[in-house]
Write an enzyme that holds these catalytic residues in place. Structure first.
Site, PDB file in Angstrom:
ATOM      1  N   ARG A  12       0.993  -0.930   0.027  1.00  0.00           N
ATOM      2  CA  ARG A  12      -0.001   0.078   0.145  1.00  0.00           C
ATOM      3  C   ARG A  12       0.665   1.527   0.140  1.00  0.00           C
ATOM      4  O   ARG A  12       0.617   1.921   0.779  1.00  0.00           O
ATOM      5  CB  ARG A  12      -0.983   0.106   1.136  1.00  0.00           C
ATOM      6  CG  ARG A  12      -2.110  -0.955   1.318  1.00  0.00           C
ATOM      7  CD  ARG A  12      -2.976  -0.888   0.232  1.00  0.00           C
ATOM      8  NE  ARG A  12      -3.914  -2.007   0.220  1.00  0.00           N
ATOM      9  CZ  ARG A  12      -4.312  -2.657  -0.064  1.00  0.00           C
ATOM     10  NH1 ARG A  12      -2.477  -4.042  -0.368  1.00  0.00           N
ATOM     11  NH2 ARG A  12      -4.886  -4.136  -0.049  1.00  0.00           N
ATOM     12  N   SER A  38     -10.097  -0.181   3.622  1.00  0.00           N
ATOM     13  CA  SER A  38      -9.328  -0.243   4.930  1.00  0.00           C
ATOM     14  C   SER A  38      -9.111   0.993   5.249  1.00  0.00           C
ATOM     15  O   SER A  38      -8.285   1.951   4.813  1.00  0.00           O
ATOM     16  CB  SER A  38      -8.066  -1.757   4.336  1.00  0.00           C
ATOM     17  OG  SER A  38      -8.887  -2.367   3.797  1.00  0.00           O
ATOM     18  N   GLU A  55      -4.467   3.958   5.652  1.00  0.00           N
ATOM     19  CA  GLU A  55      -4.180   3.760   4.973  1.00  0.00           C
ATOM     20  C   GLU A  55      -3.839   5.124   4.430  1.00  0.00           C
ATOM     21  O   GLU A  55      -2.938   5.762   2.539  1.00  0.00           O
ATOM     22  CB  GLU A  55      -5.210   2.399   3.853  1.00  0.00           C
ATOM     23  CG  GLU A  55      -4.280   1.972   3.057  1.00  0.00           C
ATOM     24  CD  GLU A  55      -5.094   1.037   2.184  1.00  0.00           C
ATOM     25  OE1 GLU A  55      -4.629  -0.168   2.553  1.00  0.00           O
ATOM     26  OE2 GLU A  55      -5.742   1.657   1.743  1.00  0.00           O
TER      27      GLU A  55
HETATM   28  N1  EPU Z   1     -10.655 -10.801  10.457  1.00  0.00           N
HETATM   29  C1  EPU Z   1     -11.640 -10.324  11.788  1.00  0.00           C
HETATM   30  N2  EPU Z   1     -12.680  -9.263  12.363  1.00  0.00           N
HETATM   31  C2  EPU Z   1     -12.847  -8.253  11.400  1.00  0.00           C
HETATM   32  C3  EPU Z   1     -11.834  -8.341  10.022  1.00  0.00           C
HETATM   33  C4  EPU Z   1     -11.256  -9.062   9.682  1.00  0.00           C
HETATM   34  O1  EPU Z   1     -11.443 -11.092  12.647  1.00  0.00           O
HETATM   35  O2  EPU Z   1     -13.410  -7.152  11.498  1.00  0.00           O
HETATM   36  C5  EPU Z   1      -9.663 -11.672  10.357  1.00  0.00           C
HETATM   37  C6  EPU Z   1     -10.565 -12.171   9.361  1.00  0.00           C
HETATM   38  O3  EPU Z   1     -11.059 -13.619   9.946  1.00  0.00           O
HETATM   39  C7  EPU Z   1      -9.101 -12.700   8.813  1.00  0.00           C
HETATM   40  C8  EPU Z   1      -8.126 -11.753   8.586  1.00  0.00           C
HETATM   41  O4  EPU Z   1      -8.691 -10.455  10.032  1.00  0.00           O
HETATM   42  O5  EPU Z   1      -8.765 -14.312   9.203  1.00  0.00           O
HETATM   43  C9  EPU Z   1      -8.192 -10.380   7.160  1.00  0.00           C
HETATM   44  O6  EPU Z   1      -9.129 -10.366   6.826  1.00  0.00           O
HETATM   45  P1  EPU Z   1      -9.278 -10.147   4.980  1.00  0.00           P
HETATM   46  O7  EPU Z   1      -8.976 -11.363   4.714  1.00  0.00           O
HETATM   47  O8  EPU Z   1     -11.172  -9.464   4.930  1.00  0.00           O
HETATM   48  O9  EPU Z   1      -8.387  -9.179   4.691  1.00  0.00           O
HETATM   49  P2  EPU Z   1      -7.845  -7.760   6.085  1.00  0.00           P
HETATM   50  O10 EPU Z   1      -6.600  -8.062   5.828  1.00  0.00           O
HETATM   51  O11 EPU Z   1      -8.428  -7.324   6.868  1.00  0.00           O
HETATM   52  C10 EPU Z   1      -6.783  -6.485   3.335  1.00  0.00           C
HETATM   53  C11 EPU Z   1      -6.835  -5.659   2.626  1.00  0.00           C
HETATM   54  C12 EPU Z   1      -7.565  -5.527   2.113  1.00  0.00           C
HETATM   55  C13 EPU Z   1      -8.012  -6.950   1.135  1.00  0.00           C
HETATM   56  C14 EPU Z   1      -8.145  -7.365   1.409  1.00  0.00           C
HETATM   57  C15 EPU Z   1      -8.307  -8.809   0.833  1.00  0.00           C
HETATM   58  C16 EPU Z   1      -5.126  -4.228   3.971  1.00  0.00           C
HETATM   59  C17 EPU Z   1      -4.944  -2.594   4.377  1.00  0.00           C
HETATM   60  N3  EPU Z   1      -6.189  -4.388   3.361  1.00  0.00           N
HETATM   61  O12 EPU Z   1      -8.082  -6.535   4.462  1.00  0.00           O
HETATM   62  O13 EPU Z   1      -8.161  -4.373   1.115  1.00  0.00           O
HETATM   63  O14 EPU Z   1      -9.420  -6.414  -0.032  1.00  0.00           O
HETATM   64  O15 EPU Z   1      -7.029  -7.604   2.667  1.00  0.00           O
HETATM   65  O16 EPU Z   1      -7.041  -9.378   0.288  1.00  0.00           O
HETATM   66  O17 EPU Z   1      -4.313  -4.525   3.485  1.00  0.00           O
HETATM   67  C18 EPU Z   1      -7.890  -1.751   1.012  1.00  0.00           C
HETATM   68  O18 EPU Z   1      -6.643  -1.663   1.398  1.00  0.00           O
HETATM   69  O19 EPU Z   1      -8.771  -0.332   1.423  1.00  0.00           O
HETATM   70  C19 EPU Z   1      -8.050  -2.704   1.062  1.00  0.00           C
HETATM   71  C20 EPU Z   1     -10.134  -3.264   1.083  1.00  0.00           C
END
Ligand code: EPU
Length: 363
Positions: free
Chosen positions: A187, A263, A359
């Site tokens: 990012r 995010s 971000e």
């Molecule tokens: N989780 C929770 N509670 C929550 C949210 C997430 O426990 O409220 C846990 C999920 O269960 C999972 C882990 O955290 O085990 C990761 O969650 P998720 O797969 O939704 O992905 P993320 O790491 O929260 C990142 C990116 C997103 C992208 C997703 C999928 C960043 C900052 N965010 O989110 O990107 O869509 O992975 O690849 O890296 C963005 O940058 O705007 C964005 C939406």
């Protein structure tokens, strides 16, 4: 590695706006609500719609804009506008997309910065050129994609990036930057650091390999594909696109309905020693080991664990289905969202000893 001046001339042949405007039309006291995905109702002293590269330079050199701060807005999907902007907003509306060239290995597809990202991804698939499907439905424009090196579901934009064209505002020169010059990170890029406020990206060229390999191992996507009957067969690009769209629709709010900037925080990276201590205390912490031994943590999990999911402070709230996303429930302003962000950062720091970094760009 660094940049070289780009060739002159109309760059994207399919642009519907190929004429050179002879005067700059500024819009005074311009309302930005429709130009930021949080939907904050703030104003800019001046705004200028840029439909042709030449308009950019005309606008910044115009005496009426002398000495003013500048803000480049594409879709406004990665910015928190905390108040009125006392400067010139450049609304990037450059359009056009084309197959720029191809060789035995790859297609090189170029799109103007003002193209909607998701529509561009869908168009590449419709042309039979897969490779961007994991990045479906990300809000914003093509020109914004390299700035924060958008990524989702196992793919980062930099893996499909060939080069971009940008105008340096100080010199008026158009330059072509390759991946090394853009210094992509998680990012992150040159445009969020040294290049900030210096360049306006006008088009981006992607390299889509002809030997397409599916990226379908991200847990949410694998689950969705299995539910759609792709459990045993290798999915095609359209199936992955559909799965990504379904997962995003289920978890992430549509900015057209609920203001947000995706995010709000980056997933923090900590060193192995700090991680081992944290894991002792919090065995369920969601983490991803990095190639260099450091560990990336799921910020959404940390925030969720602190009890913030679904909670609000005024009209600013944490999304019910993804704690990493802050939303405007209606009528919130940037200051309220930042106050909420600070409260979350405070709790995560107190409980886990981890710093969360925003971000989006906060102005
Ligand atoms: N989780 C929770 N509670 C929550 C949210 C997430 O426990 O409220 C846990 C999920 O269960 C999972 C882990 O955290 O085990 C990761 O969650 P998720 O797969 O939704 O992905 P993320 O790491 O929260 C990142 C990116 C997103 C992208 C997703 C999928 C960043 C900052 N965010 O989110 O990107 O869509 O992975 O690849 O890296 C963005 O940058 O705007 C964005 C939406």
């Amino acid at each position: 590695m660094i940049t070289r001046p780009a060739a002159d001339g109309p760059h994207i042949s399919m642009s519907p706006m190929s004429h050179q405007p002879d005067s700059t039309s500024f819009l005074a006291d311009f309302r930005l609500q429709a130009h930021n995905t949080f939907g904050f109702d703030v104003r800019a002293r001046l705004a200028c719609r840029v439909e042709h590269e030449a308009q950019l330079l005309a606008a910044v050199r115009d005496p009426r804009a002398a000495g003013l701060r500048r803000l480049v807005l594409g879709g406004g999907s990665n910015v928190v506008l905390t108040g009125d902007f006392d400067g010139l907003v450049l609304l990037v509306a450059l359009r056009g997309r084309r197959l720029a060239r191809e060789d035995d290995e790859a297609w090189y597809v170029e799109a103007a910065a003002g193209e909607n990202w998701h529509e561009f991804v869908a168009w590449t698939l419709a042309q039979g050129m897969p490779g961007l499907e994991n990045l479906a439905l990300i809000p914003g424009t093509v020109g914004a994609a390299p700035i924060q090196n958008i990524g989702a579901y196992g793919l980062e934009m930099c893996e499909r990036f060939a080069s971009l064209r940008a105008v340096e505002l100080a010199t008026g020169e158009a330059r072509e930057l390759d991946a090394a010059a853009c210094r992509f990170g998680y990012r992150d890029s040159f445009f969020k650091r040294e290049g900030r406020d210096r360049f306006v990206i006008t088009s981006v060229t992607f390299r889509l390999p002809k030997a397409w390999v599916p990226r379908a191992s991200y847990a949410d996507i694998a689950r969705e594909l299995a539910a759609e009957g792709h459990g045993d067969t290798s999915p095609d690009a359209q199936a992955i696109f559909d799965a990504v769209v379904a997962v995003r629709r289920a978890k992430l709010p549509d900015p057209a309905q609920l203001g947000n900037a995706g995010s709000f925080f980056k997933n923090p990276v900590i060193d192995a020693v700090q991680f081992d201590a944290l894991q002792q205390r919090e065995p369920e912490v969601v983490s991803y080991r990095q190639p260099d031994g450091a560990v990336k943590l799921a910020a959404g999990w940390l925030i969720d664990r602190c009890g913030w999911k679904g909670r609000a402070m005024g009209a600013a709230a944490v999304h019910e289905r993804q704690a990493l996303v802050l939303v405007n429930r209606g009528g919130a302003n940037g200051a309220e969202v930042l106050a909420l962000a600070r409260a979350i950062q405070h709790d995560v720091r107190e409980r886990f000893g981890v710093e969360l970094e925003a971000e989006p760009v906060c102005l």
